[in-house]
Design a protein around this motif. Structure first.
Motif, PDB file in Angstrom:
ATOM      1  N   LEU A 170     -64.113 -31.341  12.783  1.00  0.00           N
ATOM      2  CA  LEU A 170     -63.264 -31.066  11.738  1.00  0.00           C
ATOM      3  C   LEU A 170     -62.947 -29.450  11.858  1.00  0.00           C
ATOM      4  O   LEU A 170     -63.694 -28.982  11.044  1.00  0.00           O
ATOM      5  CB  LEU A 170     -63.236 -31.808  10.355  1.00  0.00           C
ATOM      6  CG  LEU A 170     -62.080 -31.836   9.775  1.00  0.00           C
ATOM      7  CD1 LEU A 170     -61.986 -33.064   8.629  1.00  0.00           C
ATOM      8  CD2 LEU A 170     -61.898 -30.407   8.996  1.00  0.00           C
ATOM      9  N   PRO A 171     -61.959 -28.972  12.241  1.00  0.00           N
ATOM     10  CA  PRO A 171     -61.705 -27.504  12.216  1.00  0.00           C
ATOM     11  C   PRO A 171     -61.640 -27.019  10.641  1.00  0.00           C
ATOM     12  O   PRO A 171     -60.875 -27.788   9.928  1.00  0.00           O
ATOM     13  CB  PRO A 171     -60.427 -27.178  12.985  1.00  0.00           C
ATOM     14  CG  PRO A 171     -60.294 -28.471  13.720  1.00  0.00           C
ATOM     15  CD  PRO A 171     -60.847 -29.676  13.065  1.00  0.00           C
ATOM     16  N   THR A 227     -69.485 -25.367  16.547  1.00  0.00           N
ATOM     17  CA  THR A 227     -69.470 -25.699  15.036  1.00  0.00           C
ATOM     18  C   THR A 227     -68.809 -24.283  14.725  1.00  0.00           C
ATOM     19  O   THR A 227     -67.973 -24.143  13.892  1.00  0.00           O
ATOM     20  CB  THR A 227     -70.946 -25.781  14.467  1.00  0.00           C
ATOM     21  OG1 THR A 227     -71.322 -27.082  14.738  1.00  0.00           O
ATOM     22  CG2 THR A 227     -70.811 -25.880  13.003  1.00  0.00           C
ATOM     23  N   SER A 228     -69.305 -23.008  15.098  1.00  0.00           N
ATOM     24  CA  SER A 228     -68.923 -21.801  14.593  1.00  0.00           C
ATOM     25  C   SER A 228     -67.546 -21.623  14.997  1.00  0.00           C
ATOM     26  O   SER A 228     -66.677 -20.879  14.371  1.00  0.00           O
ATOM     27  CB  SER A 228     -69.934 -20.657  15.127  1.00  0.00           C
ATOM     28  OG  SER A 228     -69.577 -20.633  16.498  1.00  0.00           O
ATOM     29  N   THR A 229     -67.138 -21.989  16.040  1.00  0.00           N
ATOM     30  CA  THR A 229     -65.830 -21.902  16.467  1.00  0.00           C
ATOM     31  C   THR A 229     -64.668 -22.639  15.661  1.00  0.00           C
ATOM     32  O   THR A 229     -63.706 -22.105  15.427  1.00  0.00           O
ATOM     33  CB  THR A 229     -65.516 -22.142  18.062  1.00  0.00           C
ATOM     34  OG1 THR A 229     -66.417 -21.306  18.826  1.00  0.00           O
ATOM     35  CG2 THR A 229     -64.157 -22.093  18.494  1.00  0.00           C
ATOM     36  N   ALA A 230     -65.357 -23.830  15.484  1.00  0.00           N
ATOM     37  CA  ALA A 230     -64.192 -24.827  14.728  1.00  0.00           C
ATOM     38  C   ALA A 230     -63.930 -24.270  13.322  1.00  0.00           C
ATOM     39  O   ALA A 230     -63.028 -24.299  12.783  1.00  0.00           O
ATOM     40  CB  ALA A 230     -64.976 -26.249  14.602  1.00  0.00           C
ATOM     41  N   ALA A 260     -57.803 -27.549   6.020  1.00  0.00           N
ATOM     42  CA  ALA A 260     -57.549 -27.199   4.483  1.00  0.00           C
ATOM     43  C   ALA A 260     -58.653 -26.238   4.226  1.00  0.00           C
ATOM     44  O   ALA A 260     -59.888 -26.507   4.706  1.00  0.00           O
ATOM     45  CB  ALA A 260     -57.555 -28.275   3.718  1.00  0.00           C
ATOM     46  N   PRO A 261     -58.490 -25.444   3.333  1.00  0.00           N
ATOM     47  CA  PRO A 261     -59.571 -24.542   2.792  1.00  0.00           C
ATOM     48  C   PRO A 261     -60.470 -25.214   1.751  1.00  0.00           C
ATOM     49  O   PRO A 261     -60.408 -26.340   1.392  1.00  0.00           O
ATOM     50  CB  PRO A 261     -58.895 -23.462   2.240  1.00  0.00           C
ATOM     51  CG  PRO A 261     -57.634 -24.149   1.862  1.00  0.00           C
ATOM     52  CD  PRO A 261     -57.304 -24.943   2.752  1.00  0.00           C
ATOM     53  N   LYS A 262     -61.548 -24.822   1.546  1.00  0.00           N
ATOM     54  CA  LYS A 262     -62.712 -25.247   0.949  1.00  0.00           C
ATOM     55  C   LYS A 262     -62.310 -25.411  -0.466  1.00  0.00           C
ATOM     56  O   LYS A 262     -62.721 -26.382  -1.125  1.00  0.00           O
ATOM     57  CB  LYS A 262     -64.129 -24.395   0.707  1.00  0.00           C
ATOM     58  CG  LYS A 262     -64.957 -24.526   2.392  1.00  0.00           C
ATOM     59  CD  LYS A 262     -66.128 -23.884   2.058  1.00  0.00           C
ATOM     60  CE  LYS A 262     -66.952 -23.894   3.561  1.00  0.00           C
ATOM     61  NZ  LYS A 262     -68.225 -23.518   3.099  1.00  0.00           N
ATOM     62  N   SER A 263     -61.407 -24.478  -1.102  1.00  0.00           N
ATOM     63  CA  SER A 263     -60.946 -24.630  -2.415  1.00  0.00           C
ATOM     64  C   SER A 263     -60.137 -25.830  -2.444  1.00  0.00           C
ATOM     65  O   SER A 263     -59.810 -26.281  -3.790  1.00  0.00           O
ATOM     66  CB  SER A 263     -60.052 -23.335  -2.729  1.00  0.00           C
ATOM     67  OG  SER A 263     -59.170 -23.154  -1.637  1.00  0.00           O
ATOM     68  N   VAL A 264     -59.438 -26.388  -1.500  1.00  0.00           N
ATOM     69  CA  VAL A 264     -58.834 -27.827  -1.575  1.00  0.00           C
ATOM     70  C   VAL A 264     -59.866 -29.114  -1.822  1.00  0.00           C
ATOM     71  O   VAL A 264     -59.901 -29.728  -2.667  1.00  0.00           O
ATOM     72  CB  VAL A 264     -57.855 -27.980  -0.191  1.00  0.00           C
ATOM     73  CG1 VAL A 264     -57.250 -29.434  -0.315  1.00  0.00           C
ATOM     74  CG2 VAL A 264     -56.563 -26.869  -0.514  1.00  0.00           C
ATOM     75  N   VAL A 281     -45.434 -17.394  13.004  1.00  0.00           N
ATOM     76  CA  VAL A 281     -46.870 -17.306  13.060  1.00  0.00           C
ATOM     77  C   VAL A 281     -47.529 -18.450  13.720  1.00  0.00           C
ATOM     78  O   VAL A 281     -46.991 -19.642  13.637  1.00  0.00           O
ATOM     79  CB  VAL A 281     -47.340 -17.231  11.681  1.00  0.00           C
ATOM     80  CG1 VAL A 281     -49.039 -17.046  11.788  1.00  0.00           C
ATOM     81  CG2 VAL A 281     -46.815 -16.170  10.739  1.00  0.00           C
ATOM     82  N   SER A 282     -48.323 -17.935  14.803  1.00  0.00           N
ATOM     83  CA  SER A 282     -49.032 -19.358  15.556  1.00  0.00           C
ATOM     84  C   SER A 282     -49.723 -20.244  14.580  1.00  0.00           C
ATOM     85  O   SER A 282     -50.400 -19.577  13.728  1.00  0.00           O
ATOM     86  CB  SER A 282     -49.786 -18.660  16.711  1.00  0.00           C
ATOM     87  OG  SER A 282     -49.105 -17.662  17.467  1.00  0.00           O
ATOM     88  N   ILE A 283     -49.875 -21.374  15.052  1.00  0.00           N
ATOM     89  CA  ILE A 283     -50.672 -22.406  14.574  1.00  0.00           C
ATOM     90  C   ILE A 283     -51.566 -22.926  15.460  1.00  0.00           C
ATOM     91  O   ILE A 283     -51.190 -23.134  16.605  1.00  0.00           O
ATOM     92  CB  ILE A 283     -49.854 -23.547  13.941  1.00  0.00           C
ATOM     93  CG1 ILE A 283     -48.636 -23.084  12.879  1.00  0.00           C
ATOM     94  CG2 ILE A 283     -50.803 -24.550  13.156  1.00  0.00           C
ATOM     95  CD1 ILE A 283     -47.706 -24.105  12.523  1.00  0.00           C
ATOM     96  N   PRO A 284     -52.859 -23.296  15.140  1.00  0.00           N
ATOM     97  CA  PRO A 284     -53.785 -23.980  16.075  1.00  0.00           C
ATOM     98  C   PRO A 284     -53.313 -25.225  16.687  1.00  0.00           C
ATOM     99  O   PRO A 284     -52.624 -26.173  15.659  1.00  0.00           O
ATOM    100  CB  PRO A 284     -54.966 -24.145  15.344  1.00  0.00           C
ATOM    101  CG  PRO A 284     -55.064 -23.161  14.350  1.00  0.00           C
ATOM    102  CD  PRO A 284     -53.469 -23.137  13.951  1.00  0.00           C
ATOM    103  N   ASP A 285     -53.180 -25.693  17.945  1.00  0.00           N
ATOM    104  CA  ASP A 285     -52.761 -26.950  18.325  1.00  0.00           C
ATOM    105  C   ASP A 285     -53.241 -28.155  17.470  1.00  0.00           C
ATOM    106  O   ASP A 285     -52.715 -29.133  17.452  1.00  0.00           O
ATOM    107  CB  ASP A 285     -52.897 -27.012  19.785  1.00  0.00           C
ATOM    108  CG  ASP A 285     -51.922 -26.002  20.480  1.00  0.00           C
ATOM    109  OD1 ASP A 285     -51.002 -25.555  20.099  1.00  0.00           O
ATOM    110  OD2 ASP A 285     -52.420 -25.651  21.838  1.00  0.00           O
ATOM    111  N   ALA A 286     -54.701 -27.885  17.151  1.00  0.00           N
ATOM    112  CA  ALA A 286     -55.206 -29.059  16.727  1.00  0.00           C
ATOM    113  C   ALA A 286     -54.520 -29.229  15.128  1.00  0.00           C
ATOM    114  O   ALA A 286     -55.033 -30.380  14.507  1.00  0.00           O
ATOM    115  CB  ALA A 286     -56.662 -28.853  16.663  1.00  0.00           C
ATOM    116  N   ALA A 287     -54.002 -28.385  14.690  1.00  0.00           N
ATOM    117  CA  ALA A 287     -53.377 -28.652  13.082  1.00  0.00           C
ATOM    118  C   ALA A 287     -52.625 -29.663  13.128  1.00  0.00           C
ATOM    119  O   ALA A 287     -52.848 -30.535  12.100  1.00  0.00           O
ATOM    120  CB  ALA A 287     -52.953 -27.177  12.694  1.00  0.00           C
TER     121      ALA A 287
END
Length: 872
Positions: free
Chosen positions: A268-269, A18-21, A273-277, A186-192
């Motif tokens: 869900l990583p 959870t903390s990693t995601a 999308a950020p919390k502001s979304v 810029v790198s993107i996480p594969d899970a994105a």
């Protein structure tokens, strides 16, 4: 005790996951270049460094940003970033090394601070992908002004980089400049970007290959909220903008109250999308009664001819229990989600979730419409819908292009490999001028083009494995010994002129089958591809009316090097048609592949496509009897492919009304074999292959499982049958939502026994009840969800013949009946729903010899894909 330790370990593992995601993402590669700058520039905590050690060519330039533009930039640091640029007067590049393989953002920043930069036209590529073509930065900045206040243009791409090296090339158009102010890698996480999603209109989850695709960000909206600065976005530095400029209709709903306490599920990583979304949203929010009368609607300008990856973000921020609101989602009036309850789907209120879709835009449309509205009859407490965010990405096409326009003449974006000597390729304009100048010049330029391309792809010429180039366009002999002479020129007579000046036709044939035509013969037959002789444009290229030296009328299909189709489809069509011989299949006359051209030559069909006689033209409507006869002819051709061809089962894979052509006597012939596949061997039930076909006709089982059988053709033919009956397109987004897909719409009426209500108005009073009933039953069986439940094409053929017999019996007219009496026995009863395949098989082989009596090697052949080609 052991169980206790196991439980403690699982809890610790869960907390770690959870903390990693949900931790802030830290990119492995974070290369930020301030182009043309002498030193570093810090913008919102991000340091852009000078580009001098990465640039190859070009010159640095600095200038003063216009006051109106500077006022709309967020800070003095951002003004400083856009006050410098690297400017190119010839092809130049940036070489970035030591990258970590994986998905990366490529962001290009543009702000023209001088008149010559504002007028710049140029193209940009990243390795094998074409990102921009004939780009007018000033024009795009003006176009984005209504939705984004920034005067700078940001072009964002997401590309899966497979090596440690990336080359970004800029090529100015003739007489112009190329420039760029800043570049981000810029790198993107594969899970994105995940591999699966839903193809809109099909309604099922499937692996769509998105993880391997190159994407261009078209829109990223914080629905119902304010714009979000890149510095506040989960480590991915994305810019989210307000959705208000894209709303359409009198009722735009209302923003939901903003909340801060958002839960991300364990899988869900947080970087999705950020919390502001997720903490903001737009709802319908008027009243339960009024909400039933409209949908929340957004519209987006897009480039036709591409597919789009659409991600929608949802979070229920108002209600805390299930069944509070249940709604439907539509994209281009096709159902994307039916009966969505966000609380149920996300497994809780105030819990983030997203859904991915793929939307083909191959019908010429230039806008995408997204709608949300209450789902009727689902027992929801409120008639309402909710959306938190939406992202729309363009997906690269088969040529590796993300550009919305064609490559400008004279520009070659092939990546130099050291052997090309920096030479440039020959564009379409050069070839057009050569046509006007004479055939000799064409030959020289064409040979030069082949030579340049072969030098740029030496590994391909020798049959070696090399990094894939999506945009290659090579003749059939490219995998040979590297000789620049084409197959045709090795075997043909050369198309020499006789004393009267007329071109002498080549007569040679090849192992591929068909007759060789020289390019000179093709030019003479089509009057140098005179546009007044244009018959139509399809997925392969343009089709022209022509006349050979002996007076034979032909259709000449000229391949477009930038089309979705290429060498594989060209070679497949030649090989297939040279081995097939049947009254109801096309017969290829020959082909030309000189001067890097790919041209197919057919004998021209007098009455064109079946679709043109059903709708969309002013041609006289077909009678019911004619439609039955045409369907029977097409079914005979497909049945021959499935059971009678010498090379075994052949699956067409693109059965539709534009691929059924009519001769002067309205005899139907199946055409366009570019996507055809040989069927499975005796010990297999299917062929595993990538999904190809046309939207609206695609077998849903084939799409879901990527397992192709002849029953996929049967499904597509079922769509054709309803299209023939109703005289409307397979997919029509302009119709009410329940009518968009003809297969779903017609099946509803068929199951209700009310098929006569949707019959083409031109057929009123022509169809006997028995004939229409048999026709509807046959189409319904073809459209069975599972392939095993569909009839064989032989059974379809027999039942169509039976439907025609019933029609003839009703009218008392048996003249001109296209019905093989050996296939219709006196003992057959009208109530038999579908005849067995075994019975029909014996009948078919008994009459196969008699059908062949009507065929010869020069039987009428046809052109294909003339009207409204659908997505490949």
């Amino acid at each position: 005790m052991r169980a206790l330790w196991v439980a403690v370990g699982l809890v610790e593992l869960w907390l770690w996951l959870t903390s990693t995601a949900h931790a802030q993402f830290v990119p492995k590669d974070n290369i930020l270049l301030a182009c043309g700058a002498a030193g570093s520039t810090n913008v919102s905590g991000r340091t852009f460094v000078a580009d001098s050690s990465f640039a190859q060519g070009g010159a640095p330039r600095s200038g003063s940003i216009p006051t109106s533009s500077a006022a709309n930039l967020s800070s003095a640091d951002e003004q400083r970033l856009y006050s410098t640029a690297r400017v190119f007067t010839a092809k130049g590049s940036f070489s970035i090394g030591d990258l970590t393989p994986g998905r990366h953002w490529i962001r290009l920043h543009f702000l023209p601070f001088s008149p010559d930069l504002a007028a710049a036209l140029f193209s940009v590529s990243a390795d094998e992908y074409l990102l921009l073509s004939s780009q007018s930065v000033a024009g795009e900045i003006q176009a984005q002004a209504r939705s984004i206040s920034s005067p700078a243009l940001l072009k964002e791409y997401s590309i899966n980089i497979t090596t440690a090296q990336l080359t970004i090339s800029l090529v100015p158009s003739p007489g112009s400049l190329a420039f760029v102010n800043a570049i981000e890698i810029v790198s993107i996480p594969d899970a994105a970007i995940q591999d699966d999603g839903q193809l809109v209109g099909q309604g099922t989850q499937a692996f769509l290959g998105m993880a391997r695709a190159a994407l261009q960000t078209m829109y990223r909206l914080n629905v119902g909220g304010e714009s979000i600065d890149p510095s506040l976005d989960s480590g991915l530095s994305r810019r989210w903008i307000r959705d208000n400029p894209f709303l359409v209709g009198a009722r735009e709903g209302i923003p939901a109250p903003k909340i801060e306490d958002i839960t991300y599920p364990p899988l869900l990583p947080g970087f999705i999308a950020p919390k502001s979304v997720y903490g903001t949203a737009r709802t319908m929010g008027v009243s339960d009664l009024i909400n039933t009368q409209f949908n929340l609607t957004w519209t987006f300008a897009v480039d036709s001819g591409y597919s789009y990856f659409v991600r929608m973000h949802f979070c229920e921020t108002v209600y805390s229990t299930p069944y509070a609101r249940i709604f439907d989602v539509f994209i281009n009036r096709l159902p994307a989600v039916k009966g969505l309850d966000v609380v149920v789907k996300a497994n809780g209120a105030q819990t983030a979730m997203f859904m991915d879709f793929v939307v083909p835009m191959n019908d010429g449309g230039s806008s995408m419409v997204v709608e949300l509205g209450p789902s009727p009859g689902n027992g929801a407490q409120h008639n309402d819908s909710i959306l938190s965010g939406i992202e729309i990405f363009k997906v690269n096409n088969t040529r590796g292009s993300l550009a919305g326009s064609l490559i400008p003449p004279g520009v070659d974006l092939s990546k130099d490999d050291g052997s090309s000597g920096g030479s440039t390729g020959i564009g379409a304009a050069g070839i057009g001028g050569a046509v006007a100048g004479g055939l000799l010049v064409i030959g020289l330029l064409g040979a030069g083009l082949c030579f340049v391309r072969r030098r740029r792809h030496p590994g391909l010429a020798k049959g070696k494995s090399k990094k894939k180039k999506s945009a290659s366009w090579l003749p059939l002999h490219a995998a040979g010994n590297g000789n620049s002479t084409s197959i045709a020129s090795k075997f043909s007579t050369g198309g020499a002129s006789n004393k009267s000046g007329a071109t002498v036709a080549s007569t040679a044939t090849s192992s591929l089958g068909g007759r060789f035509f020289t390019f000179a013969e093709i030019l003479e037959a089509t009057n140098n591809f005179d546009e007044t002789l244009l018959l139509g444009v399809g997925g392969f290229g343009k089709v022209y009316r022509g006349e050979l030296f002996d007076g034979t009328k032909v259709a000449v299909k000229r391949g477009n090097p930038r089309s979705e189709q290429g060498l594989t489809e060209f070679q497949t069509e030649i090989e297939m048609l040279s081995k097939l011989r049947h009254l109801h299949l096309v017969s290829l006359i020959g082909y030309c592949e000189e001067h890097c051209e790919m041209i197919l030559v057919y004998e021209c069909m007098a009455n064109g496509t079946l679709r043109a006689h059903l709708y969309g033209s002013d041609l006289p409507p077909l009678s019911w009897k004619q439609r039955l006869e045409i369907c029977i002819g097409a079914a005979r051709g497909l049945h021959y492919l499935h059971t009678g061809a010498e090379q075994g089962t052949i699956i067409h894979r693109d059965v539709k009304t534009t691929n059924i052509l009519l001769d002067e006597n309205f005899v139907a012939k199946v055409s366009d074999f570019g996507l055809s596949k040989t069927g499975p061997s005796l010990d297999r039930t299917h062929v595993s292959t990538a999904v190809k076909g046309s939207f609206g006709y695609l077998d849903p089982e084939y799409f879901r499982r990527q397992q192709l059988t002849e029953k996929s053709d049967v499904y597509s033919f079922g769509v054709v049958l309803f299209e023939v009956l109703c005289a409307r397109p397979a997919i029509n987004p302009a119709l009410p939502r329940e009518q968009v897909n003809i297969a779903e719409w017609a099946m509803q009426y068929q199951r209700m026994g009310a098929l006569e209500q949707i019959v083409d108005a031109n057929l009123k009073g022509q169809c006997s009840q028995e004939s229409l009933q048999k026709f509807g039953e046959t189409a319904e069986k073809c459209l069975a969800e599972q392939g095993i439940d569909r009839p064989a094409m032989g059974d379809v053929l027999w039942n169509l013949e039976y439907a025609l017999q019933l029609q003839e019996a009703s009218s008392g007219d048996s003249s001109g009946m296209i019905l093989d009496h050996s296939a219709t026995r006196a003992g057959d009863q009208m109530e038999v729903p579908l005849r067995s395949s075994a019975d029909h098989q014996a009948d078919y082989h008994r009459r196969l010899g008699s059908e062949d009596d009507f065929e010869d090697a020069s039987a009428s052949a046809v052109f294909s894909q003339l009207v409204n080609p659908q997505g490949r």
